[in-house]
Motif scaffolding. Structure first.
Motif, short mmCIF file in Angstrom:
data_model
loop_
_atom_site.label_atom_id
_atom_site.label_comp_id
_atom_site.label_asym_id
_atom_site.label_seq_id
_atom_site.Cartn_x
_atom_site.Cartn_y
_atom_site.Cartn_z
N GLN A 1 3.51 25.68 -26.74
CA GLN A 1 2.98 27.00 -27.08
C GLN A 1 1.49 27.11 -26.72
OE1 GLN A 1 4.03 27.11 -31.25
NE2 GLN A 1 6.00 28.12 -30.85
N LEU A 2 0.74 26.05 -26.99
CA LEU A 2 -0.69 26.04 -26.63
C LEU A 2 -0.85 26.13 -25.12
CD1 LEU A 2 -3.72 25.63 -27.17
CD2 LEU A 2 -3.29 23.16 -27.23
N GLN A 3 -0.06 25.37 -24.39
CA GLN A 3 -0.11 25.38 -22.93
C GLN A 3 0.20 26.77 -22.39
OE1 GLN A 3 1.23 22.06 -19.88
NE2 GLN A 3 3.03 23.11 -20.63
N GLN B 1 -1.88 22.83 -13.89
CA GLN B 1 -0.60 22.21 -13.52
C GLN B 1 0.13 21.92 -14.84
OE1 GLN B 1 0.16 21.64 -10.24
NE2 GLN B 1 2.16 20.72 -10.60
N LYS B 2 1.01 22.84 -15.25
CA LYS B 2 1.64 22.72 -16.56
C LYS B 2 2.54 21.50 -16.65
CE LYS B 2 3.13 26.50 -18.59
NZ LYS B 2 3.79 27.81 -18.86
N LEU B 3 2.55 20.89 -17.83
CA LEU B 3 3.41 19.74 -18.08
C LEU B 3 4.80 20.21 -18.51
CD1 LEU B 3 1.00 17.46 -20.18
CD2 LEU B 3 1.52 17.29 -17.73
N THR B 4 5.81 19.49 -18.08
CA THR B 4 7.16 19.76 -18.54
C THR B 4 7.36 19.13 -19.91
OG1 THR B 4 8.07 17.73 -17.59
CG2 THR B 4 7.96 19.68 -16.15
N VAL B 5 8.45 19.51 -20.57
CA VAL B 5 8.77 18.91 -21.87
C VAL B 5 8.93 17.40 -21.72
CG1 VAL B 5 10.49 18.78 -23.71
CG2 VAL B 5 9.84 21.01 -22.77
N GLN B 6 9.58 16.98 -20.66
CA GLN B 6 9.79 15.54 -20.43
C GLN B 6 8.46 14.82 -20.26
OE1 GLN B 6 12.45 14.64 -17.20
NE2 GLN B 6 11.94 12.47 -17.18
N GLU B 7 7.52 15.42 -19.52
CA GLU B 7 6.21 14.79 -19.32
C GLU B 7 5.43 14.72 -20.62
OE1 GLU B 7 5.33 16.03 -14.66
OE2 GLU B 7 4.92 17.47 -16.27
N GLY C 1 -5.93 24.37 -39.54
CA GLY C 1 -4.81 24.55 -40.44
C GLY C 1 -3.56 23.93 -39.83
N GLU C 2 -2.50 24.72 -39.70
CA GLU C 2 -1.26 24.23 -39.10
C GLU C 2 -1.17 24.50 -37.60
OE1 GLU C 2 1.16 22.59 -40.83
OE2 GLU C 2 -0.29 22.63 -42.48
N MET C 3 -2.19 25.16 -37.05
CA MET C 3 -2.14 25.59 -35.65
C MET C 3 -2.85 24.59 -34.75
SD MET C 3 -3.56 29.17 -34.07
CE MET C 3 -3.45 29.57 -32.33
N LEU C 4 -2.18 24.17 -33.67
CA LEU C 4 -2.78 23.32 -32.66
C LEU C 4 -3.65 24.20 -31.76
CD1 LEU C 4 -2.90 20.45 -31.37
CD2 LEU C 4 -1.02 21.19 -29.87
N ILE C 5 -4.96 23.96 -31.76
CA ILE C 5 -5.88 24.83 -31.02
C ILE C 5 -6.46 24.16 -29.77
CG2 ILE C 5 -6.48 26.18 -33.06
CD1 ILE C 5 -9.15 24.55 -33.12
N ALA C 6 -6.29 22.84 -29.65
CA ALA C 6 -6.78 22.14 -28.47
C ALA C 6 -6.06 20.80 -28.37
CB ALA C 6 -8.29 21.92 -28.55
N ALA C 7 -5.91 20.32 -27.14
CA ALA C 7 -5.26 19.03 -26.93
C ALA C 7 -5.74 18.44 -25.62
CB ALA C 7 -3.74 19.18 -26.92
N ARG C 8 -5.77 17.13 -25.59
CA ARG C 8 -6.17 16.44 -24.35
C ARG C 8 -5.31 15.20 -24.19
NH1 ARG C 8 -11.98 16.51 -21.51
NH2 ARG C 8 -11.28 15.58 -19.56
N ALA C 9 -4.82 14.98 -22.97
CA ALA C 9 -3.89 13.88 -22.74
C ALA C 9 -4.34 13.00 -21.57
CB ALA C 9 -2.50 14.42 -22.44
N PHE C 10 -4.02 11.73 -21.69
CA PHE C 10 -4.14 10.78 -20.59
C PHE C 10 -2.73 10.29 -20.28
CE2 PHE C 10 -8.42 11.26 -21.73
CZ PHE C 10 -9.22 10.70 -20.72
N ILE D 1 -5.80 4.49 -15.58
CA ILE D 1 -5.20 5.52 -16.43
C ILE D 1 -5.67 6.87 -15.92
CG2 ILE D 1 -7.11 5.49 -18.13
CD1 ILE D 1 -4.97 5.84 -20.33
N TYR D 2 -4.81 7.89 -16.04
CA TYR D 2 -5.15 9.23 -15.56
C TYR D 2 -5.64 10.12 -16.71
CZ TYR D 2 -2.44 8.48 -11.19
OH TYR D 2 -1.95 8.04 -9.99
N SER D 3 -6.67 10.90 -16.43
CA SER D 3 -7.02 12.03 -17.29
C SER D 3 -6.08 13.16 -16.88
CB SER D 3 -8.48 12.44 -17.09
OG SER D 3 -8.79 13.58 -17.85
N GLU D 4 -5.11 13.49 -17.74
CA GLU D 4 -3.97 14.29 -17.32
C GLU D 4 -4.15 15.79 -17.52
OE1 GLU D 4 -0.24 15.20 -15.78
OE2 GLU D 4 -1.54 13.48 -15.57
N ILE D 5 -4.42 16.23 -18.74
CA ILE D 5 -4.51 17.66 -19.00
C ILE D 5 -5.42 17.90 -20.20
CG2 ILE D 5 -2.57 17.88 -20.61
CD1 ILE D 5 -1.76 20.45 -19.06
N SER D 6 -6.10 19.03 -20.17
CA SER D 6 -6.95 19.44 -21.29
C SER D 6 -6.67 20.90 -21.58
CB SER D 6 -8.43 19.23 -20.93
OG SER D 6 -9.26 19.55 -22.02
#
Length: 226
Positions: free
Chosen positions: A27-29, A43-49, A65-74, A99-104
């Motif tokens: 949802q955030l993406q 470059q959107k990530l798939t559910v599997q990724e 609160g309960e809402m994810l407002i930011a995320a960062r992945a490697f 390691i890759y800096s994948e998405i922010s």
């Protein structure tokens, strides 16, 4: 690995995400993608990724609160011929330490608070004490926010080439075990692909971007290591 980030002086929790957060990440993406003027910059990530990165314990997020407002992945990439380490001259024997800096992702309503930078610093601090030596990433030319983010984290441009079936990308790299010192710089227009590739093939690295009267430019320099 829990920590906090600051938004207008208020602390918000940042923590590793798990399998229960997959829907919130999607949802955030989607919210981020919807707000982009240039859709191809994400470059959107798939559910599997997403699920793969969560299993690797490399997806972290910020909640209001309960809402994810930011995320960062490697990401721990496959050791195949498409590996970014190959593009920036890292020997194959060292690919397992990359390691890759994948998405922010930052919710449009919370952009402008330095969340991408804060999350990046959080990750870099954790990676310093890990088994990884190199961080790699790709960014599209003229994706200014992402380019600035990579430079702020101490990454440099090591290649400019087509990736992901014909999409032109800068390939960034950072060696976590060394300090780099730069010499005299050469300034090149960001849209001058040939000149940039010529410099990169001659051992230069892209170290900064600037906005001039004629458009965006990239600073290139040789560097020494200590």
């Amino acid at each position: 690995m829990n920590s906090t980030v600051l938004i207008k002086g208020e602390q918000f929790p940042m923590q590793l995400l798990n399998e229960h957060d997959v829907r919130a990440i999607i949802q955030l993406q989607d919210r981020v993608a919807e707000a982009l003027q240039t859709k191809e910059h994400l470059q959107k990530l798939t559910v599997q990724e997403i699920e793969e990165i969560i299993v690797q314990r490399l997806f972290a997020g910020v909640f209001a609160g309960e809402m994810l407002i930011a995320a960062r992945a490697f990401l721990l990439p496959e050791l195949d011929d498409q590996h970014l380490a190959k593009d920036v001259g890292i020997t194959e024997e060292e690919w397992s330490s990359v390691i890759y800096s994948e998405i922010s992702l930052v919710d449009p309503q919370f952009q402008g608070n330095g969340l991408q930078k804060q999350m990046g610093i959080w990750w870099m601090e954790h990676l310093q004490n890990s088994r990884y030596r190199y961080v790699c990433a790709t960014v599209a030319p003229f994706n200014i926010a992402s380019l600035k983010d990579k430079f702020q984290l101490g990454m440099t441009i090591g290649a400019l080439k087509e990736k992901y079936t014909g999409k032109l990308r800068y390939v960034f790299v950072k060696d976590l075990h060394t300090n780099q010192h730069y010499g005299e710089k050469i300034v090149v227009a960001m849209d001058d692909r040939d000149r940039q590739q010529q410099l990169l093939q001659s051992g230069y690295r892209g170290i900064a971007i600037n906005l001039t009267d004629t458009g965006w430019t990239v600073d290139y320099s040789h560097y020494s290591i200590s």
